[in-house]
Write an enzyme that holds these catalytic residues in place. Structure first.
Site, mmCIF file in Angstrom:
data_model
loop_
_atom_site.group_PDB
_atom_site.id
_atom_site.type_symbol
_atom_site.label_atom_id
_atom_site.label_comp_id
_atom_site.label_asym_id
_atom_site.label_seq_id
_atom_site.Cartn_x
_atom_site.Cartn_y
_atom_site.Cartn_z
ATOM 1 N N ARG A 14 0.817 -1.225 0.000
ATOM 2 C CA ARG A 14 0.000 0.000 0.000
ATOM 3 C C ARG A 14 0.844 1.265 0.000
ATOM 4 N NH1 ARG A 14 -5.562 -0.783 2.176
ATOM 5 N NH2 ARG A 14 -6.109 -2.793 1.318
ATOM 6 N N ASP A 72 -6.846 -2.920 -7.065
ATOM 7 C CA ASP A 72 -7.352 -3.526 -5.837
ATOM 8 C C ASP A 72 -7.636 -4.997 -6.098
ATOM 9 O OD1 ASP A 72 -8.273 -2.626 -3.010
ATOM 10 O OD2 ASP A 72 -9.727 -4.103 -3.663
ATOM 11 N N ARG A 120 -6.994 11.305 -5.872
ATOM 12 C CA ARG A 120 -8.218 10.555 -5.598
ATOM 13 C C ARG A 120 -9.441 11.480 -5.632
ATOM 14 N NH1 ARG A 120 -11.630 8.887 -1.931
ATOM 15 N NH2 ARG A 120 -12.123 6.701 -1.575
ATOM 16 N N ARG A 148 -3.512 6.669 1.038
ATOM 17 C CA ARG A 148 -4.029 7.881 1.678
ATOM 18 C C ARG A 148 -3.068 8.595 2.619
ATOM 19 N NH1 ARG A 148 -9.673 5.559 3.573
ATOM 20 N NH2 ARG A 148 -8.301 3.760 3.758
HETATM 21 O O1 1CP Z 1 0.141 0.685 -3.303
HETATM 22 C C1 1CP Z 1 -0.314 -0.483 -3.318
HETATM 23 O O2 1CP Z 1 0.008 -1.349 -2.500
HETATM 24 C C2 1CP Z 1 -1.196 -0.906 -4.473
HETATM 25 C C3 1CP Z 1 -2.583 -0.845 -4.273
HETATM 26 C C4 1CP Z 1 -3.418 -1.788 -3.422
HETATM 27 C C5 1CP Z 1 -3.249 -3.138 -3.044
HETATM 28 C C6 1CP Z 1 -2.052 -4.024 -3.251
HETATM 29 C C7 1CP Z 1 -4.669 -1.377 -2.940
HETATM 30 C C8 1CP Z 1 -5.231 -0.035 -3.081
HETATM 31 N N1 1CP Z 1 -5.301 -2.473 -2.375
HETATM 32 C C9 1CP Z 1 -4.440 -3.558 -2.406
HETATM 33 C C10 1CP Z 1 -4.702 -4.914 -1.931
HETATM 34 C C11 1CP Z 1 -5.896 -5.187 -1.111
HETATM 35 N N2 1CP Z 1 -7.163 -4.625 -1.184
HETATM 36 C C12 1CP Z 1 -5.944 -6.187 -0.119
HETATM 37 C C13 1CP Z 1 -4.805 -7.117 0.197
HETATM 38 C C14 1CP Z 1 -3.823 -6.514 1.129
HETATM 39 C C15 1CP Z 1 -4.338 -6.260 2.513
HETATM 40 O O3 1CP Z 1 -4.645 -7.223 3.228
HETATM 41 O O4 1CP Z 1 -4.402 -5.062 2.879
HETATM 42 C C16 1CP Z 1 -7.231 -6.199 0.449
HETATM 43 C C17 1CP Z 1 -7.741 -7.089 1.565
HETATM 44 C C18 1CP Z 1 -8.001 -5.213 -0.242
HETATM 45 C C19 1CP Z 1 -9.436 -4.898 -0.022
HETATM 46 C C20 1CP Z 1 -9.601 -3.487 0.343
HETATM 47 N N3 1CP Z 1 -9.496 -2.454 -0.545
HETATM 48 C C21 1CP Z 1 -9.793 -2.941 1.630
HETATM 49 C C22 1CP Z 1 -9.795 -3.731 2.913
HETATM 50 C C23 1CP Z 1 -11.109 -3.891 3.524
HETATM 51 C C24 1CP Z 1 -10.997 -4.754 4.775
HETATM 52 O O5 1CP Z 1 -11.472 -5.893 4.707
HETATM 53 O O6 1CP Z 1 -10.445 -4.287 5.777
HETATM 54 C C25 1CP Z 1 -9.876 -1.550 1.496
HETATM 55 C C26 1CP Z 1 -10.126 -0.530 2.558
HETATM 56 C C27 1CP Z 1 -9.651 -1.256 0.106
HETATM 57 C C28 1CP Z 1 -9.556 0.082 -0.525
HETATM 58 C C29 1CP Z 1 -8.197 0.457 -0.979
HETATM 59 N N4 1CP Z 1 -7.442 -0.281 -1.872
HETATM 60 C C30 1CP Z 1 -6.267 0.383 -2.129
HETATM 61 C C31 1CP Z 1 -6.272 1.606 -1.361
HETATM 62 C C32 1CP Z 1 -5.200 2.644 -1.374
HETATM 63 C C33 1CP Z 1 -7.482 1.635 -0.639
HETATM 64 C C34 1CP Z 1 -7.946 2.762 0.269
HETATM 65 C C35 1CP Z 1 -9.156 3.375 -0.313
HETATM 66 C C36 1CP Z 1 -9.125 4.824 -0.659
HETATM 67 O O7 1CP Z 1 -8.222 5.451 -1.230
HETATM 68 O O8 1CP Z 1 -10.178 5.359 -0.321
#
Ligand code: 1CP
Length: 351
Positions: free
Chosen positions: A28, A78, A41, A32
């Protein structure tokens, strides 16, 4: 520099080489905690617009490289693009996270239409092509491009629960009650993940990482069936098509089952969460494969002497073998960007 020191540091570590300075990237790393990410964003309107706009996804992928010169870029996307491409409705709600229309039976799964699978995912590949070109243009010649996917089990968790969950009752009880129909879901996801990763490699990804964020909620038999078996099928398919592309596996939270995963999933390298002590990982995992990890993201948020001690503990132990510095999970959004700068300096020995 002698010739054995040439090439991209991250790829060298994944080939099992010991690097003088460990390569570093952060899960990540685009997100944010960066003001420039929040700005882009906002321009995109919402999270999914950002994910599906190749130019904007390219821009946010580049942002952490410009600030910190990490050894890898990870394409901004994602894991939930796959359920969406398989026809499931997906929405991201501010401060709540992903919400999907839950799929709780074989019949409900069969009603989804994957007709737009390739079309839905095409912008991800376009973003990869754009980012690779941008990296070349901007002189990031030693930076490795990483593609990724959720693992079938973790994707099934979101698809069946309809979002995040505390106890994963629906997905686990389906798997226990009716493994035959549950395996139809897992098999379909295994094929979808394989296809998505192969396409990302074709578009420029040099490494792929498989995120199994919820691998820790399964007992050992279920872990073997729903985590290891599908991951092995994916890793083998990728190796067959692209023998030189490393696959990093991240079975988060699985504790002692990580050994089973390391021995049987056929991944090239293991990404460790923060619960595994670096000292034990040296003897348990590093003889088997390169390891990645595993600073507690909250230690990075806290900074100060805790951060210095955390980095020292990890690098002193794991830096003697093939190793990539990373966090044990994704960076948290309250992290001060200057702590990340400090972390990179500590790992690279320039403080
Ligand atoms: O920079 C990077 O790493 C690339 C982008 C990336 C990656 C690798 C994002 C952007 N998401 C992910 C993987 C991801 N997404 C995972 C696996 C890793 C982990 O366990 O954290 C998971 C479970 C998700 C699902 C997801 N997407 C969640 C989690 C929900 C939960 O169950 O707690 C959330 C909050 C997101 C949104 C998201 N995805 C990525 C970002 C930067 C965000 C934040 C949202 C935003 O900007 O509003």
């Amino acid at each position: 520099m002698n010739s054995s020191e040439t090439g991209k540091p991250l790829l060298r570590a994944l080939k099992g080489k010991i690097t003088d300075v460990p390569p570093i990237w952060l899960m990540r790393q685009a997100g944010r905690y960066l003001p420039e990410y929040r700005q882009t964003r906002q321009r995109a309107g919402n999270f999914l617009n950002l994910v599906y706009s190749p130019e904007l996804a390219c821009e946010v992928t580049m942002q952490p490289l410009r600030r910190y010169d990490f050894d890898a870029a990870i394409i901004f996307s994602d894991i939930l693009v796959i359920p969406q491409a398989l026809g499931q409705e997906l929405e991201f709600i501010e401060e709540k996270g992903p919400v999907l229309n839950p799929v709780r039976s074989a019949e409900a799964f069969a009603r989804l239409s994957p007709a737009k699978f390739a079309e839905t995912l095409a912008p991800v590949y376009e973003a990869l092509r754009l980012t690779c070109a941008q990296m070349r243009k901007d002189g990031f010649g030693r930076t490795t491009m990483i593609g990724f996917s959720g693992a079938p089990w973790t994707l099934a968790c979101y698809m069946v629960e309809g979002g995040s969950s505390r106890d994963f009752q629906h997905v686990k009880s389906w798997a226990y009650r009716d493994p035959e129909s549950f395996s139809v879901l897992i098999d379909t996801l295994t094929e979808a993940v394989t296809e998505h990763l192969l396409q990302q490699i074709a578009a420029g990804a040099e490494v792929v990482q498989i995120f199994d964020s919820w691998s820790g909620v399964l007992d050992h038999n279920q872990f073997s069936q729903w985590v290891i078996k599908p991951t092995r099928r994916i890793a083998e398919a990728i190796r067959e098509a692209y023998p030189d592309v490393p696959v990093i596996g991240f079975p988060k939270g699985c504790g002692r089952l990580a050994m089973d995963y390391a021995q049987n999933s056929k991944v090239t390298a293991l990404s460790l969460d923060s619960q595994i002590s670096p000292k034990s990982a040296v003897s348990l995992f590093q003889p088997l494969m390169p390891v990645q990890g595993n600073l507690d993201p909250v230690c990075l948020l806290a900074g100060g002497t805790a951060l210095e001690a955390g980095v020292e503990d990890i690098v002193a132990h794991l830096g003697k073998g093939p190793f990539i510095f990373n966090l044990g999970h994704g960076i948290v959004k309250e992290t001060p960007p200057e702590n990340v700068e400090k972390l990179v300096a500590l790992v690279r020995g320039s403080t």
